[in-house]
Write a protein that holds these residues in place. Structure first.
Motif, PDB file in Angstrom:
ATOM      1  N   PRO A  97      -1.414 -29.256 -11.006  1.00  5.90           N
ATOM      2  CA  PRO A  97      -1.913 -27.964 -11.491  1.00  5.90           C
ATOM      3  C   PRO A  97      -2.932 -27.332 -10.554  1.00  5.90           C
ATOM      4  N   THR A  98      -3.266 -26.104 -10.850  1.00 10.37           N
ATOM      5  CA  THR A  98      -4.206 -25.322 -10.045  1.00 10.37           C
ATOM      6  C   THR A  98      -5.581 -25.976 -10.001  1.00 10.37           C
ATOM      7  N   THR A 120      -5.108 -20.865 -14.251  1.00  9.51           N
ATOM      8  CA  THR A 120      -5.689 -22.207 -14.196  1.00  9.51           C
ATOM      9  C   THR A 120      -5.615 -22.878 -15.558  1.00  9.51           C
ATOM     10  N   LEU A 121      -5.951 -22.150 -16.606  1.00  6.46           N
ATOM     11  CA  LEU A 121      -5.866 -22.682 -17.966  1.00  6.46           C
ATOM     12  C   LEU A 121      -4.422 -22.994 -18.341  1.00  6.46           C
ATOM     13  N   LEU A 122      -3.504 -22.068 -18.024  1.00  7.14           N
ATOM     14  CA  LEU A 122      -2.088 -22.255 -18.343  1.00  7.14           C
ATOM     15  C   LEU A 122      -1.499 -23.425 -17.557  1.00  7.14           C
ATOM     16  N   SER A 123      -1.777 -23.463 -16.260  1.00  7.90           N
ATOM     17  CA  SER A 123      -1.213 -24.482 -15.377  1.00  7.90           C
ATOM     18  C   SER A 123      -1.658 -25.889 -15.765  1.00  7.90           C
ATOM     19  N   ASN A 124      -2.942 -26.051 -16.038  1.00 10.87           N
ATOM     20  CA  ASN A 124      -3.466 -27.374 -16.370  1.00 10.87           C
ATOM     21  C   ASN A 124      -3.013 -27.850 -17.740  1.00 10.87           C
ATOM     22  N   CYS A 249      -2.849 -14.699  -6.955  1.00  7.28           N
ATOM     23  CA  CYS A 249      -1.622 -15.474  -7.170  1.00  7.28           C
ATOM     24  C   CYS A 249      -1.413 -16.517  -6.068  1.00  7.28           C
ATOM     25  N   GLY A 250      -1.789 -16.169  -4.841  1.00 10.51           N
ATOM     26  CA  GLY A 250      -1.688 -17.139  -3.747  1.00 10.51           C
ATOM     27  C   GLY A 250      -2.568 -18.345  -3.999  1.00 10.51           C
ATOM     28  N   GLN A 251      -3.814 -18.099  -4.427  1.00  9.07           N
ATOM     29  CA  GLN A 251      -4.729 -19.207  -4.717  1.00  9.07           C
ATOM     30  C   GLN A 251      -4.291 -19.979  -5.958  1.00  9.07           C
ATOM     31  N   SER A 252      -3.792 -19.274  -6.949  1.00  9.88           N
ATOM     32  CA  SER A 252      -3.382 -19.922  -8.198  1.00  9.88           C
ATOM     33  C   SER A 252      -2.260 -20.927  -7.969  1.00  9.88           C
ATOM     34  N   LEU A 253      -1.282 -20.536  -7.161  1.00 13.27           N
ATOM     35  CA  LEU A 253      -0.137 -21.419  -6.945  1.00 13.27           C
ATOM     36  C   LEU A 253      -0.357 -22.402  -5.806  1.00 13.27           C
ATOM     37  N   GLY A 254      -1.101 -21.996  -4.784  1.00 14.62           N
ATOM     38  CA  GLY A 254      -1.241 -22.832  -3.602  1.00 14.62           C
ATOM     39  C   GLY A 254      -2.407 -23.797  -3.615  1.00 14.62           C
ATOM     40  N   GLN A 255      -3.504 -23.450  -4.292  1.00 15.74           N
ATOM     41  CA  GLN A 255      -4.697 -24.310  -4.274  1.00 15.74           C
ATOM     42  C   GLN A 255      -4.618 -25.305  -5.419  1.00 15.74           C
ATOM     43  N   LYS A 256      -4.468 -26.586  -5.077  1.00 17.99           N
ATOM     44  CA  LYS A 256      -4.140 -27.617  -6.054  1.00 17.99           C
ATOM     45  C   LYS A 256      -5.310 -28.544  -6.373  1.00 17.99           C
ATOM     46  N   ASN A 257      -5.258 -29.093  -7.587  1.00 12.30           N
ATOM     47  CA  ASN A 257      -6.222 -30.112  -8.013  1.00 12.30           C
ATOM     48  C   ASN A 257      -5.796 -31.446  -7.399  1.00 12.30           C
ATOM     49  N   THR A 258      -6.113 -31.629  -6.129  1.00 18.60           N
ATOM     50  CA  THR A 258      -5.603 -32.778  -5.375  1.00 18.60           C
ATOM     51  C   THR A 258      -6.189 -34.111  -5.845  1.00 18.60           C
ATOM     52  N   ILE A 259      -7.396 -34.084  -6.411  1.00 17.60           N
ATOM     53  CA  ILE A 259      -7.961 -35.324  -6.950  1.00 17.60           C
ATOM     54  C   ILE A 259      -7.102 -35.818  -8.105  1.00 17.60           C
ATOM     55  N   LEU A 260      -6.674 -34.901  -8.969  1.00 16.24           N
ATOM     56  CA  LEU A 260      -5.772 -35.265 -10.067  1.00 16.24           C
ATOM     57  C   LEU A 260      -4.430 -35.731  -9.516  1.00 16.24           C
TER      58      LEU A 260
END
Length: 304
Positions: A97-98, A120-124, A249-260
């Protein structure tokens, strides 16, 4: 000289944070316990600027969720016959997710923070239910049941995402002086994110040290992370262009919660898959640094 130095450090915060995470990884590993607190207060500052009533799910958010979920499934089944680990790297980097910090970077780029917060809320929320189901499909069975997996992911997401959101909403409604104070301190959220980034980089260095891996597989994992990172930023910006939300939209889809993503890979998949989200950290933040520099130069040109 001092002003020039401070300006330089501010403009290059993310590359400096990544560099410090590499050279000082034992120190930043020791600071890992601070990440939940950093993320909580970073988001509290960021969400304080977002009017809750303006957070709305739009059509492009649904399309981005489709890319996030079905892109993960598609890339796995496409590549699994050739290399399962690389296929799983692609899947994890898509379905992740974002990042909670996406709103922070969007704010620095003068993008639509309301849109990023909504996705972010929807994606997570979607990830909490989709990830255990998706991993069950590709693995046949998992160490955790669907319900246990969903609850564990939701447990990791809720305090760090919905907690600051609810706190910001209450402060906006009931504590106006505190709200005014937080709104005027939102710049600190970016530097909290920089410290979190150094810690995440340190975790990646630790993963590389702990697992033996051939250079061919390492290159394959890195290329897969590069492809997924490029694809998601590109698709997000294309979807956002029609609604004048290209940055958001670019940040929403491309920037990821990499720790998760690293936790998901370690819990459900081969530990080597964790290197993929680790590479993604470098890629997404390298691209963020580039975007921030381009944005800064454009603002300077407008002033002249």
């Amino acid at each position: 000289m001092r002003i020039y130095m401070l300006t330089y450090l501010k403009n290059w915060t993310l590359p400096i944070a990544m560099f410090l995470g590499i050279i000082g990884y034992p120190i930043f590993l020791a600071l890992e316990f601070t990440v939940p607190f950093l993320v909580f207060f970073m988001l509290l500052l960021t969400f304080s600027k977002v009017p809750v009533k303006e957070i709305k799910i739009k059509w492009h958010h649904i399309f981005m969720l489709f890319v996030q979920l079905f892109g993960a499934l598609g890339i796995y089944y496409l590549l699994a016959p050739f290399n399962v680990i690389i296929a799983e790297v692609g899947m994890v980097c898509f379905v992740c997710p974002t990042a909670t910090a996406a709103a922070v970077i969007t704010n620095k780029l003068d993008g639509n923070m309301n849109s990023v917060t909504a996705y972010t809320l929807l994606s997570n929320t979607a990830a909490a239910f989709a990830i255990p189901l998706l991993f069950s499909l590709v693995q046949g069975s998992t160490a955790l049941s669907f319900v246990d997996g969903a609850l564990l992911i939701f447990y990791k997401i809720f305090p760090l995402l919905f907690g600051p959101f609810l706190a910001a909403w209450v402060i906006q409604k009931k504590f106006h002086k505190l709200h005014y104070f937080l709104v005027n301190k939102t710049e600190f959220a970016f530097y909290m994110w920089a410290v979190s980034l150094s810690i995440a980089i340190a975790k990646t260095i630790e993963a590389l040290k702990n697992y033996s891996i051939s250079w061919q597989l390492l290159v394959g994992i890195a290329l897969m992370a590069l492809f997924v990172c490029f694809a998601q930023f590109y698709i997000g910006k294309k979807l956002g262009k029609t609604s004048d939300e290209r940055i958001a939209c670019g940040q929403s889809l491309g920037q990821k919660n990499t720790i998760l993503a690293i936790w998901m890979a370690y819990t459900y998949l081969n530990p080597l898959v964790t290197i993929g989200p680790g590479a993604y950290i470098f890629l997404q933040n390298g691209f963020n640094s580039y975007q921030l520099e381009v944005h800064r130069r454009k603002k300077e040109l407008k002033r002249k």
